[in-house]
Enzyme design. Structure first.
Site, mmCIF file in Angstrom:
data_model
loop_
_atom_site.group_PDB
_atom_site.id
_atom_site.type_symbol
_atom_site.label_atom_id
_atom_site.label_comp_id
_atom_site.label_asym_id
_atom_site.label_seq_id
_atom_site.Cartn_x
_atom_site.Cartn_y
_atom_site.Cartn_z
ATOM 1 N N GLN A 1 0.830 -1.205 0.000
ATOM 2 C CA GLN A 1 0.000 0.000 0.000
ATOM 3 C C GLN A 1 0.862 1.251 0.000
ATOM 4 O O GLN A 1 1.666 1.462 0.919
ATOM 5 C CB GLN A 1 -0.909 -0.006 1.225
ATOM 6 C CG GLN A 1 -1.814 1.217 1.320
ATOM 7 C CD GLN A 1 -2.818 1.059 2.433
ATOM 8 O OE1 GLN A 1 -3.857 0.442 2.263
ATOM 9 N NE2 GLN A 1 -2.504 1.603 3.598
ATOM 10 N N GLY A 2 0.711 2.081 -1.021
ATOM 11 C CA GLY A 2 1.468 3.309 -1.144
ATOM 12 C C GLY A 2 0.674 4.518 -0.702
ATOM 13 O O GLY A 2 0.221 5.309 -1.537
ATOM 14 N N SER B 1 1.381 6.272 2.930
ATOM 15 C CA SER B 1 2.183 7.138 3.812
ATOM 16 C C SER B 1 3.340 7.793 3.057
ATOM 17 O O SER B 1 3.931 7.199 2.153
ATOM 18 C CB SER B 1 2.743 6.332 4.975
ATOM 19 O OG SER B 1 1.706 5.795 5.758
ATOM 20 N N SER C 1 4.780 -1.622 3.864
ATOM 21 C CA SER C 1 5.005 -3.006 4.301
ATOM 22 C C SER C 1 5.180 -3.937 3.107
ATOM 23 O O SER C 1 4.361 -3.941 2.186
ATOM 24 C CB SER C 1 3.828 -3.495 5.155
ATOM 25 O OG SER C 1 3.676 -2.695 6.298
ATOM 26 N N GLU D 1 -15.683 -8.112 9.393
ATOM 27 C CA GLU D 1 -15.515 -8.176 10.838
ATOM 28 C C GLU D 1 -14.249 -7.429 11.217
ATOM 29 O O GLU D 1 -13.176 -7.721 10.730
ATOM 30 C CB GLU D 1 -15.447 -9.642 11.247
ATOM 31 C CG GLU D 1 -15.403 -9.877 12.737
ATOM 32 C CD GLU D 1 -13.983 -9.910 13.237
ATOM 33 O OE1 GLU D 1 -13.679 -9.077 14.100
ATOM 34 O OE2 GLU D 1 -13.193 -10.734 12.775
ATOM 35 N N GLU E 1 -2.012 9.061 20.070
ATOM 36 C CA GLU E 1 -2.515 10.439 20.120
ATOM 37 C C GLU E 1 -3.753 10.612 19.245
ATOM 38 O O GLU E 1 -4.737 11.256 19.637
ATOM 39 C CB GLU E 1 -1.408 11.402 19.671
ATOM 40 C CG GLU E 1 -0.241 11.522 20.642
ATOM 41 C CD GLU E 1 0.709 10.333 20.592
ATOM 42 O OE1 GLU E 1 1.543 10.205 21.506
ATOM 43 O OE2 GLU E 1 0.618 9.536 19.630
#
Length: 396
Positions: free
Chosen positions: A134-135, A137, A169, A252, A380
């Site tokens: 997944q690109g 961030s 990842s 789920e 946070e």
């Protein structure tokens, strides 16, 4: 919360248990980050036994349990998906694979893809032929995902991609990436973003592993230098990628696998402590307070598990968990760090060891647990969600 299974759910739970008992090779049973060698478990997962196991899972349609049957999934209900995840985790069975492909890219393609894109991308995901990353961030975006700087400029029948992604990842193993890139620099930041499916073998892509404190490189940074992506690989409409990225199906989302893992990890710690009471250098025989700490961690792990049950109960009642999911994520991730700290105290001098699998991997778990309160939304961010959506506090 209703903890009882319906007759149909009980039958399905029994079926899953029987399947695991008869089909799962002993060497693939995961012992967690404290008792097994984590590296040894990963090595086994990449071998022939693992491939056979995943094929048996796929033959039952369980690789993508919640996918509709028309796309090759099992079409499970929310409760069945929960039972499947719970039993797999309780048996220490390895995950069925798929990762980003099954959990994120595939569902988004189902909703927003053309028939041609569905036929092209979905079947290889189920067989494991295609690994996805997944690109999303980027180095300067932080938690503000919409503040991305990677650009995609239209050039004839292609888009030309330039920029950088980080914390990606398994990009070093992936065949495809679902990528967000900015296609309109003049639009507000949540608009002007498009969603692409990028072949990782495309010229101009460079993948650099990022080694973490444990010595592993699950994460990478990916650089795009004038990478050409065909227009046919644009998912949905141009400049509507942000809305695609937020797509979720009614899967789920109780996180029962992770909370069950916490219970098993504390159980492993207690087992190790019993075996090593009186061993020189081991704190469990010298400090009675550590025993109480282990008991506290076990109770807390059960609380985390109950939070998962609450989330699934809400979904079964047709409610959408929001603040509840943030509470559960915050609690479980910080609990994992407390468990790791307790493991350090329990092991005493042995806690310094990062080596053989027969040692307690307390140091390894402690180092790895640092990431738990960062990945998937920082603590946070979770507290902000709880404050605004749960407690009704004003944004500061």
């Amino acid at each position: 919360m209703d903890f009882t299974d319906s007759p149909q759910e009980a039958a399905f739970r029994s079926d899953v248990r029987s399947f695991i008992e008869s089909e799962l090779p002993p060497e693939l049973r995961w012992r967690g980050g404290l008792r097994s060698g984590l590296d040894a478990g990963r090595a086994a997962y990449g071998g022939d036994a693992s491939k056979i196991w995943r094929r048996k899972i796929a033959d039952r349609g369980w690789t993508a349990p919640a996918w509709p049957k028309e796309y090759g999934g099992a079409g499970m209900s929310v409760s069945e998906q929960f039972i499947f995840n719970e039993e797999m985790s309780q048996a220490r069975a390895p995950r069925t694979g798929g990762g980003i492909a099954i959990g994120m890219a595939g569902p988004t393609i189902m909703v927003h893809g053309t028939d041609e894109q569905k036929q092209r991308f979905l079947p290889p995901m189920l067989t494991g032929e295609q690994i996805w990353c997944q690109g999303f961030s980027e180095p300067n975006a932080g938690s503000d995902l919409a503040n991305l700087a990677t650009t995609a400029v239209r050039d004839g029948d292609d888009y030309v991609i330039n920029g950088q992604k980080i914390w990606t990842s398994q990009a070093q193993k992936a065949h495809w990436m679902n990528l967000l890139a900015r296609t309109d620099n003049d639009a507000p930041k949540h608009k002007g973003i498009s969603y692409f499916m990028v072949d990782m073998n495309s010229p101009g892509i460079e993948v650099r592993p990022l080694v973490n404190m444990v010595g592993h490189s699950e994460f990478t940074e990916v650089f795009f230098d004038s990478v050409r992506v065909p227009k046919a690989n644009l998912l949905g409409e141009e400049n509507r990628g942000w809305y695609l990225a937020t797509t979720t199906l009614d899967f789920e989302r109780s996180n029962i696998a992770s909370t069950t893992h916490l219970v098993l990890t504390v159980s492993d710690l207690a087992e190790w402590a019993r075996e090593h009471t009186g061993t020189p250098g081991c704190a469990i025989g010298q400090n009675a307070k550590v025993r109480y700490e282990i008991a506290d961690r076990y109770v807390e792990a059960q609380v985390a598990r109950l939070m998962s049950y609450r989330i699934i109960s809400m979904q079964l009642a047709g409610q959408l968990p929001n603040k509840e999911s943030s509470v559960a994520k915050l609690y479980a991730s910080e609990l994992e760090q407390r468990i790791a700290l307790t493991a350090l105290k329990t092991a005493g001098a042995y806690a310094q060891l990062l080596g053989p699998s027969e040692t307690l991997q307390a140091a390894r778990m402690y180092l790895y647990s640092v990431a738990m309160t960062i990945g998937g939304g920082t603590s946070e961010i979770q507290r902000n969600i709880i404050a605004t959506r749960g407690l009704g506090l004003p944004r500061g």
